[in-house]
Design a protein around this motif. Sequence first.
Motif, PDB file in Angstrom:
ATOM      1  N   ALA A 167       0.821  -1.202   0.000  1.00 60.22           N
ATOM      2  CA  ALA A 167       0.000   0.000   0.000  1.00 60.22           C
ATOM      3  C   ALA A 167       0.858   1.257   0.000  1.00 60.22           C
ATOM      4  CB  ALA A 167      -0.907   0.000   1.226  1.00 60.22           C
ATOM      5  N   THR A 168       0.293   2.354  -0.522  1.00 57.09           N
ATOM      6  CA  THR A 168       0.924   3.665  -0.415  1.00 57.09           C
ATOM      7  C   THR A 168       0.006   4.602   0.354  1.00 57.09           C
ATOM      8  OG1 THR A 168      -0.004   4.392  -2.529  1.00 57.09           O
ATOM      9  CG2 THR A 168       2.227   3.463  -2.564  1.00 57.09           C
ATOM     10  N   VAL A 169       0.618   5.475   1.151  1.00 56.67           N
ATOM     11  CA  VAL A 169      -0.091   6.499   1.918  1.00 56.67           C
ATOM     12  C   VAL A 169       0.812   7.722   2.010  1.00 56.67           C
ATOM     13  CG1 VAL A 169      -1.383   4.805   3.294  1.00 56.67           C
ATOM     14  CG2 VAL A 169       0.809   5.687   4.134  1.00 56.67           C
ATOM     15  N   SER A 170       0.285   8.801   2.590  1.00 58.59           N
ATOM     16  CA  SER A 170       1.055  10.044   2.638  1.00 58.59           C
ATOM     17  C   SER A 170       1.529  10.437   4.030  1.00 58.59           C
ATOM     18  CB  SER A 170       0.209  11.187   2.059  1.00 58.59           C
ATOM     19  OG  SER A 170      -0.979  11.351   2.818  1.00 58.59           O
ATOM     20  N   SER A 171       1.158   9.676   5.078  1.00 55.30           N
ATOM     21  CA  SER A 171       1.528  10.092   6.432  1.00 55.30           C
ATOM     22  C   SER A 171       1.533   8.907   7.378  1.00 55.30           C
ATOM     23  CB  SER A 171       0.532  11.141   6.949  1.00 55.30           C
ATOM     24  OG  SER A 171      -0.734  10.551   7.181  1.00 55.30           O
ATOM     25  N   ASP A 172       2.103   9.121   8.559  1.00 52.28           N
ATOM     26  CA  ASP A 172       2.118   8.072   9.583  1.00 52.28           C
ATOM     27  C   ASP A 172       0.705   7.709  10.023  1.00 52.28           C
ATOM     28  OD1 ASP A 172       4.857   8.087   9.457  1.00 52.28           O
ATOM     29  OD2 ASP A 172       5.151   9.215  11.324  1.00 52.28           O
ATOM     30  N   VAL A 186       3.601  -0.982   3.830  1.00 55.94           N
ATOM     31  CA  VAL A 186       3.080   0.353   3.534  1.00 55.94           C
ATOM     32  C   VAL A 186       4.244   1.276   3.182  1.00 55.94           C
ATOM     33  CG1 VAL A 186       1.688   2.287   4.365  1.00 55.94           C
ATOM     34  CG2 VAL A 186       1.179  -0.038   5.150  1.00 55.94           C
ATOM     35  N   PHE A 187       4.100   2.012   2.089  1.00 57.95           N
ATOM     36  CA  PHE A 187       5.152   2.908   1.608  1.00 57.95           C
ATOM     37  C   PHE A 187       4.609   4.322   1.458  1.00 57.95           C
ATOM     38  CE2 PHE A 187       5.477  -1.242  -0.594  1.00 57.95           C
ATOM     39  CZ  PHE A 187       6.622  -1.730   0.020  1.00 57.95           C
ATOM     40  N   ARG A 188       5.513   5.314   1.489  1.00 55.34           N
ATOM     41  CA  ARG A 188       5.169   6.666   1.094  1.00 55.34           C
ATOM     42  C   ARG A 188       5.250   6.738  -0.441  1.00 55.34           C
ATOM     43  NH1 ARG A 188       4.088   5.851   5.438  1.00 55.34           N
ATOM     44  NH2 ARG A 188       4.460   7.094   7.310  1.00 55.34           N
ATOM     45  N   TYR A 189       4.692   7.807  -1.014  1.00 54.61           N
ATOM     46  CA  TYR A 189       4.630   7.893  -2.469  1.00 54.61           C
ATOM     47  C   TYR A 189       6.004   8.101  -3.109  1.00 54.61           C
ATOM     48  CZ  TYR A 189      -0.419   8.040  -2.028  1.00 54.61           C
ATOM     49  OH  TYR A 189      -1.718   7.710  -1.749  1.00 54.61           O
ATOM     50  N   ASP A 190       6.865   8.873  -2.467  1.00 50.48           N
ATOM     51  CA  ASP A 190       8.190   9.123  -3.047  1.00 50.48           C
ATOM     52  C   ASP A 190       8.970   7.813  -3.156  1.00 50.48           C
ATOM     53  OD1 ASP A 190       7.668  11.801  -3.256  1.00 50.48           O
ATOM     54  OD2 ASP A 190       8.784  12.371  -1.448  1.00 50.48           O
ATOM     55  N   ALA A 193       7.907   2.839  -6.261  1.00 44.04           N
ATOM     56  CA  ALA A 193       8.168   1.732  -7.199  1.00 44.04           C
ATOM     57  C   ALA A 193       9.435   0.981  -6.802  1.00 44.04           C
ATOM     58  CB  ALA A 193       8.270   2.253  -8.625  1.00 44.04           C
ATOM     59  N   GLU A 194      10.480   1.726  -6.452  1.00 46.03           N
ATOM     60  CA  GLU A 194      11.732   1.092  -6.029  1.00 46.03           C
ATOM     61  C   GLU A 194      11.532   0.328  -4.719  1.00 46.03           C
ATOM     62  OE1 GLU A 194      11.342   4.240  -6.869  1.00 46.03           O
ATOM     63  OE2 GLU A 194      12.549   4.493  -8.699  1.00 46.03           O
ATOM     64  N   ALA A 195      10.749   0.920  -3.790  1.00 43.40           N
ATOM     65  CA  ALA A 195      10.493   0.249  -2.509  1.00 43.40           C
ATOM     66  C   ALA A 195       9.715  -1.046  -2.720  1.00 43.40           C
ATOM     67  CB  ALA A 195       9.723   1.192  -1.585  1.00 43.40           C
ATOM     68  N   VAL A 196       8.766  -1.033  -3.643  1.00 44.90           N
ATOM     69  CA  VAL A 196       8.012  -2.247  -3.949  1.00 44.90           C
ATOM     70  C   VAL A 196       8.938  -3.322  -4.494  1.00 44.90           C
ATOM     71  CG1 VAL A 196       6.307  -3.222  -5.548  1.00 44.90           C
ATOM     72  CG2 VAL A 196       5.770  -1.131  -4.274  1.00 44.90           C
ATOM     73  N   ARG A 197       9.851  -2.930  -5.384  1.00 46.87           N
ATOM     74  CA  ARG A 197      10.760  -3.905  -5.990  1.00 46.87           C
ATOM     75  C   ARG A 197      11.725  -4.500  -4.963  1.00 46.87           C
ATOM     76  NH1 ARG A 197       9.943  -6.003 -11.214  1.00 46.87           N
ATOM     77  NH2 ARG A 197       8.882  -4.406 -12.456  1.00 46.87           N
ATOM     78  N   GLU A 198      11.999  -3.754  -3.915  1.00 47.73           N
ATOM     79  CA  GLU A 198      12.847  -4.317  -2.862  1.00 47.73           C
ATOM     80  C   GLU A 198      12.124  -5.436  -2.124  1.00 47.73           C
ATOM     81  OE1 GLU A 198      14.238  -1.281  -0.269  1.00 47.73           O
ATOM     82  OE2 GLU A 198      15.370  -0.212  -1.832  1.00 47.73           O
TER      83      GLU A 198
END
Length: 319
Positions: A167-172, A186-190, A193-198
């Motif tokens: 998932a992506t979100v914008s805040s804690d 859960v990832f931030r938007y910035d 894609a790279e975080a997902v691939r990790e």
Amino acid sequence: MHAIVINAQGGPEVLEYAEHPDPAPGPGEVLIDVAASGVNFIDVYHRSGTYPLSLPSPIGSEGAGTVAAVGAGVQDVAVGDTVAWVNVLGSYADKAVVPADRVVPVPDGVPAELAAAALLQGLTAHFLTHSVHEVKQGDVMLVHAAAGGMGQLLTQLGKLKGATVLATVSSDAKEKLAREAGADEVFRYDGFAEAVREVVPKGVDVVYDGVGATTFDGSLAALRTRGLMVLYGAASGPVPPIDPQVLNRNGSLYLTRPSLVHFVAERDELLWRAADLFGWLAAGELTINISERYPLAEAGRAHEDLQARRTTGKLLLIP
């Protein structure tokens, strides 16, 4: 009756709250005393002119309430029934006239407010996870804006069907909501894609993207070879035209831009999806976060809050 009508398309200020003559149902129609109306981005698109309307126009396309009268020829709906509907303009009102074949029965275990909060996004989440892509055990899906109403539903349905949900979100604070809905990562938007691939080196099976312009390229980059990009909204703005070769270069990807109206056009399909949705709600397998309730007269404030992303769940207007 009181209702919101727009005489011009534009900002929230065009939402005019005023008295109007009480409506009466025609043949094949029902009159509903509205208990609650859902506030959705499609209402913003109607109000702003993104989706042109013939003016003046009623607004609001999701609601629930009690049937007050039925028109000639109506057989399957009776006075006193609790019903809900989507994709029929005019729910921002005390009373609404809706074609009888577009309303769905609300079971006793589901309050009318909950039905109004659940139907549009719930039916959308249903067709996205059951028809556009049939999510199955072992799938890996990426859900954008996972703290919003749609995002929380997609996350919950993904987990019900045995998927891993990123998932992506914008805040804690929004990360907490996404995790409560069942998100595994859960990832931030910035740099998402790279975080997902990790986490998933080969990429995800499907991306559910209701954000649009700001996430689209990253969504493609997060997909596995022959993965599916489901663009179902454009909260950050429309996606520019795309060269089909981009899909080829990213791994023979699939891209679709579906709309609910095409997945509930037949009454049998509408009833199937609604019955599943209300069944999950009644059984406690699916939860809806009603973020805010506004008086009908404050529809403009509800639109402002929705567009500014100041909310984390469903918004309702209460007549």
